[in-house]
Motif scaffolding. Sequence first.
Motif, PDB file in Angstrom:
ATOM      1  N   TYR A  11       0.818  -1.228   0.000  1.00 46.02           N
ATOM      2  CA  TYR A  11       0.000   0.000   0.000  1.00 46.02           C
ATOM      3  C   TYR A  11       0.850   1.277   0.000  1.00 46.02           C
ATOM      4  O   TYR A  11       0.312   2.372   0.208  1.00 46.02           O
ATOM      5  N   ASP A  51      -8.346   3.359  -0.852  1.00 45.60           N
ATOM      6  CA  ASP A  51      -8.067   1.935  -1.044  1.00 45.60           C
ATOM      7  C   ASP A  51      -8.382   1.245   0.280  1.00 45.60           C
ATOM      8  O   ASP A  51      -7.614   1.337   1.242  1.00 45.60           O
ATOM      9  N   LYS A  72      -0.552   3.795  -2.246  1.00 41.26           N
ATOM     10  CA  LYS A  72      -2.019   3.856  -2.207  1.00 41.26           C
ATOM     11  C   LYS A  72      -2.495   4.769  -1.069  1.00 41.26           C
ATOM     12  O   LYS A  72      -1.684   5.292  -0.309  1.00 41.26           O
TER      13      LYS A  72
END
Length: 188
Positions: free
Chosen positions: A33, A97, A36
């Motif tokens: 991530y 996300d 993100k």
Amino acid sequence: MNILENDIERILVPEEEVASIEDSMAKQISEDYADKNLLLLCILKGSVVFFSDLMRKITLPMQIDFMKVTSYGKGSTSTGNVRILLDLHREDFSHVDVLIVEDIIDSGRTLSTLVEYLKMKGCRSVRTCTLLDKPARREVEFTPDYVGRIIPDEFVVGFGLDYAEKYRELPYVGILKPEVYKKKESLD
Ligand code: PRP
């Protein structure tokens, strides 16, 4: 010692193992991530312990949020409907996300419904992680993105998981003595 520990037949996932599962999962999530906009989503109540550990071990900026859901006819196979008791309140989902954090996947109904629901809201991506997975109990096809430990079809409590709203505070995942829930069943 918590008096409830007398009801535990044996420890299935000890505290140290949970911590090491969290460490490696948090590391992987931190890598995955990095580029993100992470929204870590806790599904109350069971995942609260795992969630609060994970959020402190992931080394990324994040937002957190909470939902509470319940399956209609939980325990039976008659329905796959999931009722939302606490929802997300935000205008725009298109930049987030979402990573849903669960303590356990059983039939798969809760997460499969939630993933569809959050996609329908317009989240940029929706993925799932769970501390425990009990694939033997699956009623709908569902594969989580991150799994801590696959477990057999045993009655587990502790580390957030309950039986009749008890045992959530135990620091490990343990198998409940059958006489505990059999005694209750015979009274019902
Ligand atoms: C448990 C668990 C998951 C769900 C998994 O929650 O925390 O949310 O069941 O079951 P499924 O895969 O069959 O849908 P529960 O509804 O018992 O509520 P709780 O988290 O408040 O204990």
